[in-house]
Design a protein around this motif. Structure first.
Motif, PDB file in Angstrom:
ATOM      1  N   SER A 264       0.831  -1.210   0.000  1.00 11.22           N
ATOM      2  CA  SER A 264       0.000   0.000   0.000  1.00 11.22           C
ATOM      3  C   SER A 264       0.864   1.258   0.000  1.00 11.22           C
ATOM      4  O   SER A 264       0.577   2.216  -0.723  1.00 11.22           O
ATOM      5  CB  SER A 264      -0.920  -0.009   1.232  1.00 11.22           C
ATOM      6  OG  SER A 264      -1.653   1.180   1.333  1.00 11.22           O
ATOM      7  N   TYR A 267       2.454   1.753  -3.397  1.00 13.74           N
ATOM      8  CA  TYR A 267       1.470   2.307  -4.342  1.00 13.74           C
ATOM      9  C   TYR A 267       1.375   3.818  -4.181  1.00 13.74           C
ATOM     10  O   TYR A 267       1.336   4.566  -5.176  1.00 13.74           O
ATOM     11  CB  TYR A 267       0.093   1.688  -4.099  1.00 13.74           C
ATOM     12  CG  TYR A 267      -0.075   0.292  -4.634  1.00 13.74           C
ATOM     13  CD1 TYR A 267       0.563  -0.108  -5.812  1.00 13.74           C
ATOM     14  CD2 TYR A 267      -0.888  -0.639  -3.973  1.00 13.74           C
ATOM     15  CE1 TYR A 267       0.401  -1.404  -6.303  1.00 13.74           C
ATOM     16  CE2 TYR A 267      -1.054  -1.915  -4.460  1.00 13.74           C
ATOM     17  CZ  TYR A 267      -0.406  -2.302  -5.622  1.00 13.74           C
ATOM     18  OH  TYR A 267      -0.569  -3.577  -6.103  1.00 13.74           O
ATOM     19  N   GLN A 270       4.339   5.621  -5.633  1.00  9.11           N
ATOM     20  CA  GLN A 270       4.232   5.648  -7.091  1.00  9.11           C
ATOM     21  C   GLN A 270       3.244   6.722  -7.552  1.00  9.11           C
ATOM     22  O   GLN A 270       3.482   7.392  -8.553  1.00  9.11           O
ATOM     23  CB  GLN A 270       3.795   4.273  -7.614  1.00  9.11           C
ATOM     24  CG  GLN A 270       4.830   3.179  -7.452  1.00  9.11           C
ATOM     25  CD  GLN A 270       4.336   1.853  -7.994  1.00  9.11           C
ATOM     26  OE1 GLN A 270       3.826   1.765  -9.115  1.00  9.11           O
ATOM     27  NE2 GLN A 270       4.476   0.802  -7.193  1.00  9.11           N
ATOM     28  N   MET A 271       2.151   6.868  -6.809  1.00  6.46           N
ATOM     29  CA  MET A 271       1.161   7.887  -7.161  1.00  6.46           C
ATOM     30  C   MET A 271       1.735   9.296  -7.002  1.00  6.46           C
ATOM     31  O   MET A 271       1.477  10.179  -7.817  1.00  6.46           O
ATOM     32  CB  MET A 271      -0.090   7.740  -6.285  1.00  6.46           C
ATOM     33  CG  MET A 271      -0.900   6.472  -6.503  1.00  6.46           C
ATOM     34  SD  MET A 271      -1.511   6.280  -8.195  1.00  6.46           S
ATOM     35  CE  MET A 271      -0.292   5.130  -8.845  1.00  6.46           C
ATOM     36  N   TYR A 292      -7.835   8.842 -12.654  1.00  4.32           N
ATOM     37  CA  TYR A 292      -7.897   7.407 -12.918  1.00  4.32           C
ATOM     38  C   TYR A 292      -7.426   7.063 -14.326  1.00  4.32           C
ATOM     39  O   TYR A 292      -6.942   5.941 -14.569  1.00  4.32           O
ATOM     40  CB  TYR A 292      -9.323   6.883 -12.704  1.00  4.32           C
ATOM     41  CG  TYR A 292     -10.288   7.254 -13.804  1.00  4.32           C
ATOM     42  CD1 TYR A 292     -10.551   6.372 -14.863  1.00  4.32           C
ATOM     43  CD2 TYR A 292     -10.947   8.485 -13.808  1.00  4.32           C
ATOM     44  CE1 TYR A 292     -11.426   6.708 -15.874  1.00  4.32           C
ATOM     45  CE2 TYR A 292     -11.816   8.827 -14.823  1.00  4.32           C
ATOM     46  CZ  TYR A 292     -12.055   7.942 -15.850  1.00  4.32           C
ATOM     47  OH  TYR A 292     -12.917   8.284 -16.867  1.00  4.32           O
ATOM     48  N   SER A 295      -3.645   6.671 -13.888  1.00  2.61           N
ATOM     49  CA  SER A 295      -3.177   5.754 -12.858  1.00  2.61           C
ATOM     50  C   SER A 295      -2.905   4.375 -13.451  1.00  2.61           C
ATOM     51  O   SER A 295      -3.723   3.841 -14.203  1.00  2.61           O
ATOM     52  CB  SER A 295      -4.225   5.631 -11.744  1.00  2.61           C
ATOM     53  OG  SER A 295      -3.871   4.621 -10.825  1.00  2.61           O
ATOM     54  N   PRO A 296      -1.765   3.764 -13.120  1.00  3.38           N
ATOM     55  CA  PRO A 296      -1.468   2.422 -13.632  1.00  3.38           C
ATOM     56  C   PRO A 296      -2.285   1.334 -12.939  1.00  3.38           C
ATOM     57  O   PRO A 296      -2.254   0.180 -13.367  1.00  3.38           O
ATOM     58  CB  PRO A 296       0.029   2.267 -13.343  1.00  3.38           C
ATOM     59  CG  PRO A 296       0.286   3.169 -12.182  1.00  3.38           C
ATOM     60  CD  PRO A 296      -0.653   4.311 -12.324  1.00  3.38           C
ATOM     61  N   TYR A 297      -3.011   1.694 -11.880  1.00  2.96           N
ATOM     62  CA  TYR A 297      -3.786   0.712 -11.130  1.00  2.96           C
ATOM     63  C   TYR A 297      -5.256   1.136 -11.120  1.00  2.96           C
ATOM     64  O   TYR A 297      -5.575   2.256 -10.714  1.00  2.96           O
ATOM     65  CB  TYR A 297      -3.266   0.585  -9.694  1.00  2.96           C
ATOM     66  CG  TYR A 297      -1.789   0.299  -9.623  1.00  2.96           C
ATOM     67  CD1 TYR A 297      -1.283  -0.955  -9.930  1.00  2.96           C
ATOM     68  CD2 TYR A 297      -0.883   1.304  -9.263  1.00  2.96           C
ATOM     69  CE1 TYR A 297       0.073  -1.219  -9.867  1.00  2.96           C
ATOM     70  CE2 TYR A 297       0.477   1.057  -9.194  1.00  2.96           C
ATOM     71  CZ  TYR A 297       0.946  -0.208  -9.510  1.00  2.96           C
ATOM     72  OH  TYR A 297       2.296  -0.454  -9.459  1.00  2.96           O
ATOM     73  N   TYR A 298      -6.129   0.247 -11.529  1.00  2.90           N
ATOM     74  CA  TYR A 298      -7.545   0.591 -11.667  1.00  2.90           C
ATOM     75  C   TYR A 298      -8.190   0.947 -10.329  1.00  2.90           C
ATOM     76  O   TYR A 298      -9.180   1.684 -10.274  1.00  2.90           O
ATOM     77  CB  TYR A 298      -8.306  -0.587 -12.304  1.00  2.90           C
ATOM     78  CG  TYR A 298      -8.495  -1.771 -11.388  1.00  2.90           C
ATOM     79  CD1 TYR A 298      -9.634  -1.896 -10.593  1.00  2.90           C
ATOM     80  CD2 TYR A 298      -7.534  -2.781 -11.303  1.00  2.90           C
ATOM     81  CE1 TYR A 298      -9.803  -2.977  -9.742  1.00  2.90           C
ATOM     82  CE2 TYR A 298      -7.692  -3.859 -10.458  1.00  2.90           C
ATOM     83  CZ  TYR A 298      -8.822  -3.958  -9.683  1.00  2.90           C
ATOM     84  OH  TYR A 298      -8.983  -5.017  -8.851  1.00  2.90           O
ATOM     85  N   PHE A 299      -7.623   0.439  -9.223  1.00  3.23           N
ATOM     86  CA  PHE A 299      -8.227   0.670  -7.909  1.00  3.23           C
ATOM     87  C   PHE A 299      -7.705   1.948  -7.241  1.00  3.23           C
ATOM     88  O   PHE A 299      -8.146   2.305  -6.153  1.00  3.23           O
ATOM     89  CB  PHE A 299      -7.976  -0.531  -6.988  1.00  3.23           C
ATOM     90  CG  PHE A 299      -6.532  -0.970  -6.925  1.00  3.23           C
ATOM     91  CD1 PHE A 299      -5.646  -0.403  -6.035  1.00  3.23           C
ATOM     92  CD2 PHE A 299      -6.072  -1.957  -7.791  1.00  3.23           C
ATOM     93  CE1 PHE A 299      -4.327  -0.799  -5.990  1.00  3.23           C
ATOM     94  CE2 PHE A 299      -4.738  -2.370  -7.749  1.00  3.23           C
ATOM     95  CZ  PHE A 299      -3.862  -1.784  -6.849  1.00  3.23           C
ATOM     96  N   LEU A 300      -6.761   2.643  -7.867  1.00  4.01           N
ATOM     97  CA  LEU A 300      -6.257   3.906  -7.333  1.00  4.01           C
ATOM     98  C   LEU A 300      -6.726   5.033  -8.252  1.00  4.01           C
ATOM     99  O   LEU A 300      -6.090   5.339  -9.255  1.00  4.01           O
ATOM    100  CB  LEU A 300      -4.726   3.893  -7.239  1.00  4.01           C
ATOM    101  CG  LEU A 300      -4.129   2.940  -6.194  1.00  4.01           C
ATOM    102  CD1 LEU A 300      -2.613   2.927  -6.279  1.00  4.01           C
ATOM    103  CD2 LEU A 300      -4.571   3.325  -4.787  1.00  4.01           C
ATOM    104  N   THR A 301      -7.837   5.636  -7.887  1.00  8.24           N
ATOM    105  CA  THR A 301      -8.459   6.637  -8.754  1.00  8.24           C
ATOM    106  C   THR A 301      -8.159   8.073  -8.322  1.00  8.24           C
ATOM    107  O   THR A 301      -8.648   9.017  -8.931  1.00  8.24           O
ATOM    108  CB  THR A 301      -9.983   6.433  -8.788  1.00  8.24           C
ATOM    109  OG1 THR A 301     -10.500   6.524  -7.453  1.00  8.24           O
ATOM    110  CG2 THR A 301     -10.321   5.061  -9.369  1.00  8.24           C
TER     111      THR A 301
END
Length: 388
Positions: A264, A267, A270-271, A292, A295-301
């Motif tokens: 976590s 992540y 990275q954000m 979003y 973002s490279p991760y769909y769950f981090l909007t």
């Protein structure tokens, strides 16, 4: 003449009663936000309904009872104007944009017309602390847990639950700092709220709370020439260590750094790096609610940092104004905490909310920031636009 005097007294009593009801409803609005959605019908949520009722009461009190009504354009207009460039050139999430405008308008209107009165602020803080204590009791008593084994309440967001309970601890600590209760009483009353926060396994609110307590202790030590920072904070640390010992090892590891918590944090880092790159590349922003897409991760909007979020989505001008407004508000509250007792509480919850919003949540999840900005507008600018 006598009838006019009686009518005037009746209007004042009615006005005060509406004020108290409005404060009660505003205080209920914030605990309800620990839940993602509480629908009342297909679209309307309970928290929006409460906010609408408060707005109606404030406007009724101002117009029908002939009290001055201020709209607080000094805060609203810059936000609306600075959102125009990014909204024209970029795709936007119209629902998120609408909520930003609604919260800004609503809490500025409510703050300027309801919380320009010291007694209303103090009543609000008491109620907010009470709801937080009740939430802590219920969550521990019912023992409900989210899917990841974090303490929850009727499906609430554990992080938001922890954030709300943290306000209770701050309120109790302020009672101690102002010599209304002893350190023993503070620890006694805080055991349940602090343990509930620990059991949500939310590191952000815990760190933000601890930093807030240190800041408040330092401020009072400097003013009163005390040295409580050197013995009160260590006592709190010892109590926290003892309470952490009651956690099972698999839960304690989340704080110390297991694979899930480390992932976590990675992540988030990275954000933050992604945000810096986007800020330098898009000076007018990428569009409200559009993070979003990058973002490279769909769950981090969203970036989990409201300053970076404002700069990335709203652009340099909008983000800079948000930063300026937040720190101007903090500075104003800090300079007046000993001349206006109620602002001590506003400064405390504002500091806690801002600190937590640096590592958790988005522009809309920490609604107390909007509330504190409304109080700032009320206290510093007073009544700007009068409707009779």
């Amino acid at each position: 003449m006598k009838n006019e005097t009686l009518n005037r007294k009746h209007d004042i009593r009615l006005s005060n009663l509406i004020d108290k009801l409005s404060v009660l409803l505003v205080s209920i609005f914030f605990p309800l936000n620990i839940f993602d959605k509480m629908l009342l019908g297909k679209r309307l949520t309970i928290d929006y309904l409460i906010l609408g009722i408060v707005l109606v009461l404030v406007i009724f009190n101002s117009i029908v009872l002939k009290r001055n009504l201020s709209i607080g354009l000094s805060v609203i207009l810059p936000i609306l104007i600075l959102l125009i460039p990014t909204s024209i050139i970029n795709p936007i999430d119209s629902f998120k944009l609408a909520r930003i405008i609604i919260y800004t308008f609503s809490f500025t209107l409510i703050g300027v017309n309801l919380f320009n009165i010291k007694e209303n602020i103090l009543l609000f803080m008491k109620l907010l602390a009470l709801w937080g204590f009740i939430l802590a009791l219920l969550s521990i008593g019912l023992g409900q847990k989210a899917q990841d084994n974090r303490l929850s309440l009727f499906g609430s967001n554990p992080i938001w639950l922890s954030r709300e309970i943290g306000i209770t601890v701050i309120y109790l600590y302020l009672l101690y700092l102002t010599n209304k209760i002893s350190i023993f009483q503070f620890l006694l009353f805080s055991i349940i709220p602090i343990f509930a926060m620990i059991r949500t396994l939310s590191l952000g609110p815990m760190i933000s709370l601890f930093l807030c307590l240190i800041i408040l202790t330092f401020i009072f030590d400097v003013r009163n020439k005390n040295f409580r920072l050197f013995y009160v904070i260590p006592i709190i640390i010892v109590v926290l260590i003892i309470m952490f010992r009651f956690l099972p090892k698999e839960l304690l590891s989340r704080y110390i750094g297991n694979s899930e918590s480390n992932l976590s944090r990675n992540y988030r880092m990275q954000m933050y790096v992604l945000c810096i790159n986007l800020i330098s590349k898009y000076p007018l922003g990428i569009g409200i609610g559009q993070f979003y897409r990058y973002s490279p991760y769909y769950f981090l909007t969203y970036p989990h940092n409201i300053i970076l979020e404002a700069l990335v989505e709203g652009g340099w001008l909008f983000g800079t104004y948000i930063i300026y407004t937040i720190f101007s508000s903090l500075r104003y509250f800090y300079k007046n905490i000993f001349s206006d007792y109620s602002l001590l509480y506003v400064f405390s919850i504002f500091s806690f909310s801002v600190l937590n919003s640096m590592v958790s949540g988005d522009l809309l999840s920490t609604k107390l920031i909007f509330f504190c900005l409304g109080v700032y507008c009320a206290k510093k600018y007073g009544l700007k636009i009068v409707i009779r």
